[in-house]
Design a protein around this motif. Structure first.
Motif, mmCIF file in Angstrom:
data_model
loop_
_atom_site.group_PDB
_atom_site.id
_atom_site.type_symbol
_atom_site.label_atom_id
_atom_site.label_comp_id
_atom_site.label_asym_id
_atom_site.label_seq_id
_atom_site.Cartn_x
_atom_site.Cartn_y
_atom_site.Cartn_z
ATOM 1 N N ASN A 25 -49.356 4.324 -43.342
ATOM 2 C CA ASN A 25 -50.164 5.460 -43.375
ATOM 3 C C ASN A 25 -51.403 5.643 -42.602
ATOM 4 O OD1 ASN A 25 -48.228 6.378 -45.234
ATOM 5 N ND2 ASN A 25 -49.167 5.356 -46.935
ATOM 6 N N GLY A 26 -51.180 5.158 -40.993
ATOM 7 C CA GLY A 26 -52.337 5.185 -40.415
ATOM 8 C C GLY A 26 -53.560 4.105 -40.354
ATOM 9 N N LYS A 27 -53.320 3.227 -41.395
ATOM 10 C CA LYS A 27 -54.311 1.927 -41.578
ATOM 11 C C LYS A 27 -53.524 0.635 -41.321
ATOM 12 C CE LYS A 27 -56.845 4.493 -45.402
ATOM 13 N NZ LYS A 27 -57.161 4.397 -46.762
ATOM 14 N N LEU A 28 -54.386 0.058 -40.415
ATOM 15 C CA LEU A 28 -53.807 -1.342 -40.113
ATOM 16 C C LEU A 28 -54.016 -2.418 -41.089
ATOM 17 C CD1 LEU A 28 -54.730 -1.548 -36.350
ATOM 18 C CD2 LEU A 28 -52.597 -1.452 -37.116
ATOM 19 N N ARG A 29 -53.059 -3.352 -41.344
ATOM 20 C CA ARG A 29 -53.285 -4.117 -42.368
ATOM 21 C C ARG A 29 -52.860 -5.738 -41.595
ATOM 22 N NH1 ARG A 29 -50.020 -1.903 -47.785
ATOM 23 N NH2 ARG A 29 -51.059 0.094 -47.871
ATOM 24 N N LYS A 30 -53.683 -6.714 -41.942
ATOM 25 C CA LYS A 30 -53.464 -8.088 -41.442
ATOM 26 C C LYS A 30 -52.447 -8.844 -42.147
ATOM 27 C CE LYS A 30 -58.048 -9.304 -39.864
ATOM 28 N NZ LYS A 30 -59.470 -10.081 -40.017
ATOM 29 N N ARG A 31 -51.531 -9.261 -41.339
ATOM 30 C CA ARG A 31 -50.326 -10.208 -42.077
ATOM 31 C C ARG A 31 -50.735 -11.769 -41.782
ATOM 32 N NH1 ARG A 31 -46.514 -9.280 -38.757
ATOM 33 N NH2 ARG A 31 -44.972 -10.053 -40.014
ATOM 34 N N LYS A 32 -50.653 -12.212 -42.982
ATOM 35 C CA LYS A 32 -50.976 -13.944 -42.846
ATOM 36 C C LYS A 32 -49.536 -14.409 -43.683
ATOM 37 C CE LYS A 32 -55.813 -13.768 -43.455
ATOM 38 N NZ LYS A 32 -56.914 -14.355 -44.235
ATOM 39 N N LYS A 33 -48.481 -13.541 -43.959
ATOM 40 C CA LYS A 33 -47.289 -14.106 -44.405
ATOM 41 C C LYS A 33 -46.084 -13.059 -44.394
ATOM 42 C CE LYS A 33 -48.064 -13.186 -49.205
ATOM 43 N NZ LYS A 33 -47.984 -13.590 -50.792
ATOM 44 N N GLY A 34 -44.846 -13.035 -44.457
ATOM 45 C CA GLY A 34 -44.045 -12.259 -44.364
ATOM 46 C C GLY A 34 -43.351 -11.969 -42.960
ATOM 47 N N VAL A 35 -41.918 -11.550 -43.080
ATOM 48 C CA VAL A 35 -41.297 -11.495 -41.725
ATOM 49 C C VAL A 35 -40.838 -9.826 -42.004
ATOM 50 C CG1 VAL A 35 -39.311 -12.009 -40.257
ATOM 51 C CG2 VAL A 35 -40.675 -13.593 -41.372
ATOM 52 N N PRO A 36 -41.354 -8.888 -41.564
ATOM 53 C CA PRO A 36 -40.851 -7.403 -41.601
ATOM 54 C C PRO A 36 -39.581 -7.283 -41.252
ATOM 55 C CG PRO A 36 -42.936 -7.657 -40.462
ATOM 56 C CD PRO A 36 -42.411 -9.009 -40.682
ATOM 57 N N GLN A 37 -38.756 -6.507 -42.291
ATOM 58 C CA GLN A 37 -37.400 -6.148 -41.874
ATOM 59 C C GLN A 37 -37.463 -4.916 -40.869
ATOM 60 O OE1 GLN A 37 -36.539 -5.774 -46.396
ATOM 61 N NE2 GLN A 37 -34.448 -6.064 -45.628
ATOM 62 N N GLY A 38 -36.597 -5.089 -39.979
ATOM 63 C CA GLY A 38 -36.441 -4.032 -39.030
ATOM 64 C C GLY A 38 -36.591 -4.782 -37.413
ATOM 65 N N SER A 39 -37.122 -5.987 -37.364
ATOM 66 C CA SER A 39 -37.235 -6.613 -36.301
ATOM 67 C C SER A 39 -36.169 -7.188 -35.868
ATOM 68 C CB SER A 39 -38.625 -7.368 -35.970
ATOM 69 O OG SER A 39 -38.366 -8.458 -36.678
ATOM 70 N N PRO A 40 -35.700 -7.490 -34.200
ATOM 71 C CA PRO A 40 -34.662 -8.260 -34.065
ATOM 72 C C PRO A 40 -34.805 -9.577 -34.246
ATOM 73 C CG PRO A 40 -35.362 -6.880 -32.217
ATOM 74 C CD PRO A 40 -36.406 -6.706 -33.167
ATOM 75 N N LEU A 41 -35.867 -10.240 -34.585
ATOM 76 C CA LEU A 41 -36.090 -11.554 -35.068
ATOM 77 C C LEU A 41 -36.064 -12.101 -36.306
ATOM 78 C CD1 LEU A 41 -38.942 -13.303 -32.865
ATOM 79 C CD2 LEU A 41 -36.561 -13.881 -33.105
#
Length: 424
Positions: free
Chosen positions: A177-193
């Motif tokens: 929703n237009g706001k950046l969030r840092k990521r320290k864990k997790g593997v987002p679904q949707g990427s080739p990796l």
């Protein structure tokens, strides 16, 4: 390894894979059609940046999509450039880790699929392993520990620049929703990796279960363990819970996890149902989970809604596409009776659309005459006061808009296609 990943041949293969898969644009708004000119313009600088260890991926676009239970699932869409780099990584990493993966892991692996996973689960149950430890991982893709994952990758991959590139993709921020969030864990679904990385972390569970001699099936983060007694199932369930919590840092959804009997167990959209034939006591066959049928009917309703602004030929084309995908996935199930009644319902909905398209009484009368009714019958039915659904279900529509006539327009029933491809 980094030079192999960035080689011309590997990058061209990755580009073609991403281009053919299409997919949405990332935060930069670039589509797959922009990929080739982008690479032609910036590849030399980008490659040099990666080789210096200074490449910084763009943020991931986070999109929340609704789930059937009313909640949402977060998808992460990298930019097309980053998708291509991740695909290039995947192509070189996958063969290395495939050597370690277990035979009863079926998700996102070459020459393995969901059908094999379902067949294996049915085989274990029909062998008498009818106490099923069904474990649901809580928001698995959001909970994967980066440190644990990188440690496992380092065991097989020693190239510092490759490891740095993987870590940069893991730590890329996500824009929601237009706001950046840092990521320290997790593997987002949707990427080739993400499928490969999920298999790398859960392979540790697979190896532990194999070491203990358990019969199990895993497809991505869906897995079940099959035991002969309730006591053994409880013991295994507790030990797996502790292993996931302490070793892999992955929480379990306690509400959805438990010990199931076959009749209460669903896996990858399939459900188990007792066989009724003599001599088959204690044996089960596959049927479609009720949720799968409910979702199918909802999708059919959208296509055959009388107010949907589309031509009849478009409706038929969309129905055929839906039928092809759905039946091919559920072809292992015994669903003759369900499809027979479903086909009858679909044909009534198509007749409803035709009746609505005819609109005016005079046009309805002319069409009825053309389809074989006498002028008196055609006049009477064209001016009926019955509701549209009652007309669609009436014998007069069934005898004029026949199955043969629908088939000439391209319609093919779910049941006839199922009989062509079924494996039961």
């Amino acid at each position: 390894m980094i030079h192999s990943i960035l080689s011309k041949g590997n990058m061209e293969t990755a580009y073609l894979h991403v281009f053919r898969n299409k997919g949405s644009a990332g935060v930069d708004g670039n589509s797959v059609n922009d990929l080739k000119p982008e690479f032609q313009k910036n590849w030399k600088v980008m490659k040099e940046t990666i080789l210096l260890g200074n490449y910084i991926p763009q943020a991931i676009l986070g999109i929340e999509i609704p789930k059937q239970n009313g909640k949402t699932r977060l998808l992460g869409i990298p930019t097309v450039i980053d998708r291509t780099l991740q695909q290039a990584l995947h192509q070189k990493l996958s063969p290395i880790f495939e050597e370690d993966f277990q035979s009863t892991s079926f998700g996102f692996r070459p020459k393995k699929n969901a059908h094999e996973a379902v067949r294996t689960a049915l085989f274990y149950v029909n062998q008498g392993n009818q106490k099923i430890v069904d474990i649901d991982l809580k928001a698995f893709f959001d909970e994967v520990s980066h440190e644990k994952l990188m440690t496992l990758i380092y065991i097989r991959v020693k190239c510092p620049l490759t490891l740095k590139l993987i870590r940069s993709f893991l730590r890329a921020p996500i824009q929601i929703n237009g706001k950046l969030r840092k990521r320290k864990k997790g593997v987002p679904q949707g990427s080739p990796l993400s499928p490969l990385l999920s298999n790398i972390i859960l392979n540790e569970l697979d190896k532990e279960l194999v070491k203990r001699g358990h019969k199990f099936v895993r497809y991505a983060d869906d897995f079940a363990i099959f035991k002969k007694s309730n006591k053994a199932a409880k013991r295994v369930g507790n030990s797996v819970y502790l292993f996931l919590k302490n070793k892999l840092k992955l929480p379990i959804n306690r509400e959805k996890s438990g010990i199931r009997n076959p009749k209460d167990f669903s896996f990858l959209g399939y459900h188990l149902y007792p066989r009724n034939r003599k001599g088959d006591k204690g044996k089960f066959l596959l049927v479609v989970d009720y949720k799968g049928l409910k979702r199918l009917k909802e999708r059919i309703k959208v296509i055959t809604r009388k107010t949907s602004p589309m031509s009849f030929d478009t409706r038929i084309r969309k129905l055929n596409q839906l039928r092809y995908g759905w039946v091919n996935y559920f072809k292992l199930a015994s669903i003759d009776g369900q499809l027979r009644s479903l086909d009858a319902w679909i044909r009534k909905r198509l007749r409803l659309c035709i009746w609505k398209d005819w609109k005016r009484a005079n046009r309805r009368m002319k069409n009825f005459i053309r389809l074989g009714l006498s002028p008196d019958q055609a006049y009477a039915w064209s001016r009926t006061r019955m509701g549209t659904w009652a007309v669609a279900c009436s014998p007069i529509m069934a005898t004029t808009i026949t199955l043969e006539r629908l088939e000439k327009r391209g319609y093919k029933s779910m049941l006839s296609y199922y009989k062509d491809v079924a494996e039961v």
